[in-house]
Write an enzyme that holds these catalytic residues in place. Structure first.
Site, PDB file in Angstrom:
ATOM      1  N   ASP A   1      42.489  36.424  44.350  1.00  7.83           N
ATOM      2  CA  ASP A   1      42.473  36.895  42.959  1.00  7.83           C
ATOM      3  C   ASP A   1      43.695  36.325  42.229  1.00  7.83           C
ATOM      4  OD1 ASP A   1      41.659  38.497  40.794  1.00  7.83           O
ATOM      5  OD2 ASP A   1      42.845  40.217  41.477  1.00  7.83           O
ATOM      6  N   HIS A   2      43.484  35.773  41.043  1.00 14.10           N
ATOM      7  CA  HIS A   2      44.583  35.234  40.220  1.00 14.10           C
ATOM      8  C   HIS A   2      45.469  34.245  40.970  1.00 14.10           C
ATOM      9  CE1 HIS A   2      43.845  37.677  36.663  1.00 14.10           C
ATOM     10  NE2 HIS A   2      43.606  38.695  37.473  1.00 14.10           N
TER      11      HIS A   2
ATOM     12  N   SER B   1      38.888  48.638  35.313  1.00 11.56           N
ATOM     13  CA  SER B   1      38.989  50.008  35.846  1.00 11.56           C
ATOM     14  C   SER B   1      38.646  51.052  34.788  1.00 11.56           C
ATOM     15  CB  SER B   1      40.412  50.266  36.375  1.00 11.56           C
ATOM     16  OG  SER B   1      40.522  49.823  37.710  1.00 11.56           O
TER      17      SER B   1
ATOM     18  N   ASN C   1      36.062  43.354  38.524  1.00  9.47           N
ATOM     19  CA  ASN C   1      37.297  43.587  39.287  1.00  9.47           C
ATOM     20  C   ASN C   1      37.828  44.999  39.079  1.00  9.47           C
ATOM     21  OD1 ASN C   1      37.060  40.880  39.801  1.00  9.47           O
ATOM     22  ND2 ASN C   1      39.127  40.351  39.156  1.00  9.47           N
TER      23      ASN C   1
HETATM   24  O1  G3H Z   1      44.847  41.642  38.379  1.00 10.03           O
HETATM   25  C1  G3H Z   1      45.133  41.894  39.508  1.00 10.03           C
HETATM   26  C2  G3H Z   1      45.841  43.046  40.006  1.00 10.03           C
HETATM   27  O2  G3H Z   1      45.391  44.270  39.564  1.00 10.03           O
HETATM   28  C3  G3H Z   1      47.330  42.883  39.938  1.00 10.03           C
HETATM   29  O3  G3H Z   1      47.645  42.823  41.217  1.00 10.03           O
HETATM   30  O4  G3H Z   1      49.956  43.720  41.382  1.00 10.03           O
HETATM   31  O5  G3H Z   1      48.802  42.559  43.291  1.00 10.03           O
HETATM   32  O6  G3H Z   1      49.580  41.234  41.324  1.00 10.03           O
HETATM   33  P1  G3H Z   1      49.123  42.551  41.815  1.00 10.03           P
HETATM   34  P1  13P Z   2      42.232  46.802  36.726  1.00 13.44           P
HETATM   35  O1  13P Z   2      43.711  46.817  36.559  1.00 13.44           O
HETATM   36  O2  13P Z   2      41.529  47.296  35.504  1.00 13.44           O
HETATM   37  O3  13P Z   2      41.765  47.513  37.953  1.00 13.44           O
HETATM   38  O4  13P Z   2      41.789  45.258  36.899  1.00 13.44           O
HETATM   39  C1  13P Z   2      41.981  44.627  38.135  1.00 13.44           C
HETATM   40  C2  13P Z   2      41.765  43.158  38.057  1.00 13.44           C
HETATM   41  O5  13P Z   2      41.284  42.597  37.094  1.00 13.44           O
HETATM   42  C3  13P Z   2      42.150  42.391  39.251  1.00 13.44           C
HETATM   43  O6  13P Z   2      42.007  41.016  39.062  1.00 13.44           O
HETATM   44 ZN    ZN Z   3      42.477  40.354  37.068  1.00 13.29          ZN
END
Ligand code: G3H
Ligand code: 13P
Ligand code: ZN
Length: 309
Positions: free
Chosen positions: A86-87, A215, A255
């Site tokens: 993710d990201h 969320s 997500n």
């Molecule tokens: O968008 C992704 C997550 O909610 C942020 O995750 O705190 O592990 O970077 P992280």
């Molecule tokens: P939320 O912070 O809304 O749960 O989104 C998570 C997200 O986009 C992870 O990539």
């Molecule tokens: Zn995200």
């Protein structure tokens, strides 16, 4: 399906979702307990599921530990599981993830202007497609701050640029900015997604679309957390009705991270407040796992993916 690990690619699960008009939940994993809770929910509801780790999660738990336990879950469960980055910001992390058997990665070059985003994404696509790994990219910027996903202002996705971006990069799925933001403080203003924009993007882009920052920040969970000492003021999430609208209009991957964090810590707070003498971590972690599982079950029911695994 990768026969060695039993993991599937996101291209496989998302194209089924697109045809079936439902969405697959992508849930963030940082540790064993979260992962077990998510997998238990998906198994109970026979749903495909995407287990995703950020660079922050990798820094916290270690890439080999995360990949190892998720591959074990895929092997043991009888449901389609995707192991997704993710990201992803660094090419180096992406290469390491491919080596560890990830079946899907996100390259998030959305902080760059269009041409650079295209160039970086194209490079990742070339690398990943050779290995059968699916690629998600982001166009526009989804705001909000968590750990490694830094605060940025929201720039909504332009439909015409989205079409060009997909044609130029050949990505498998596209994360769009339609008003959501990461974390527990969303929608300072409207309280709604830009569904009109989503419809315009959908009419121009044929690949599965992804919703980040989705969320719901459920009121009952927030209430429990606050009752047992959390300081959470003015939190807000994406209403279920908006999620349903998004799925109707082309969102195939959703997500969720914040709802799991809120659930986990609300249950922890409650258990510790009621059992101040307890110090066995297994007893403390069990209620947290159970509440995360319930939250994931609620999300899977909302997304319409139950029974599709
Ligand atoms: O968008 C992704 C997550 O909610 C942020 O995750 O705190 O592990 O970077 P992280
Ligand atoms: P939320 O912070 O809304 O749960 O989104 C998570 C997200 O986009 C992870 O990539
Ligand atoms: Zn995200």
């Amino acid at each position: 399906m990768n026969n060695e690990t039993m993991l599937v690619s996101s291209k496989e699960v998302l194209s089924k979702a697109q045809k079936g008009r439902y969405a697959v939940g992508a849930f963030n994993v940082n540790d064993l307990e979260m992962m077990q809770a998510i997998v238990a929910a998906a198994m109970k509801l026979r749903s495909p599921v995407i287990l995703q780790t950020t660079e922050g999660a990798i820094e916290y738990a270690g890439l080999k530990y995360l990949a190892g336990m998720i591959k074990t879950a895929a092997h043991e469960s009888k449901i389609p599981i995707v192991l997704h980055l993710d990201h992803g910001k660094s090419l180096n992390t992406i290469k390491q993830c491919i080596r560890e058997g990830y079946t899907s990665v996100m390259i998030d070059a959305s902080q760059y202007e269009f041409r650079k985003n295209v160039a970086v994404t194209k490079k990742v696509v070339a690398l990943c497609h050779k290995k059968g790994v699916s690629v998600e990219a982001e166009l526009g910027t989804i705001g909000g701050a968590e750990d490694k996903v830094e605060a940025r202002r929201i720039i909504l996705t332009d439909p015409a640029y989205a079409k060009q971006f997909v044609e130029k990069t050949c990505v498998d799925s596209l994360a769009v900015a339609i008003g959501t933001s990461h974390g527990a403080y969303k929608f300072k203003g409207s309280g709604r997604l830009d569904i009109k924009r989503l419809k315009q993007i959908r009419s121009k882009v044929k690949i599965p679309l992804v919703l980040h920052g989705a969320s719901g920040v459920p009121k009952d969970i927030v209430k429990k957390a606050v009752k047992y000492g959390a300081k959470l003021q003015d939190v807000s999430g994406v209403p279920d009705s908006q999620i349903q609208q998004a799925i109707k209009n082309g969102i195939c991957k959703i997500n969720t991270d914040t709802d799991l964090r809120l659930s986990f810590t609300a249950a922890e707070r409650e258990f510790l407040a009621k059992n101040p003498g307890e110090f066995d971590p297994r007893k403390i972690l069990n209620p947290a796992k159970q509440l995360v599982q319930q939250t994931v079950e609620r999300r899977i029911m909302l997304f319409g993916s139950a029974g599709k695994g």
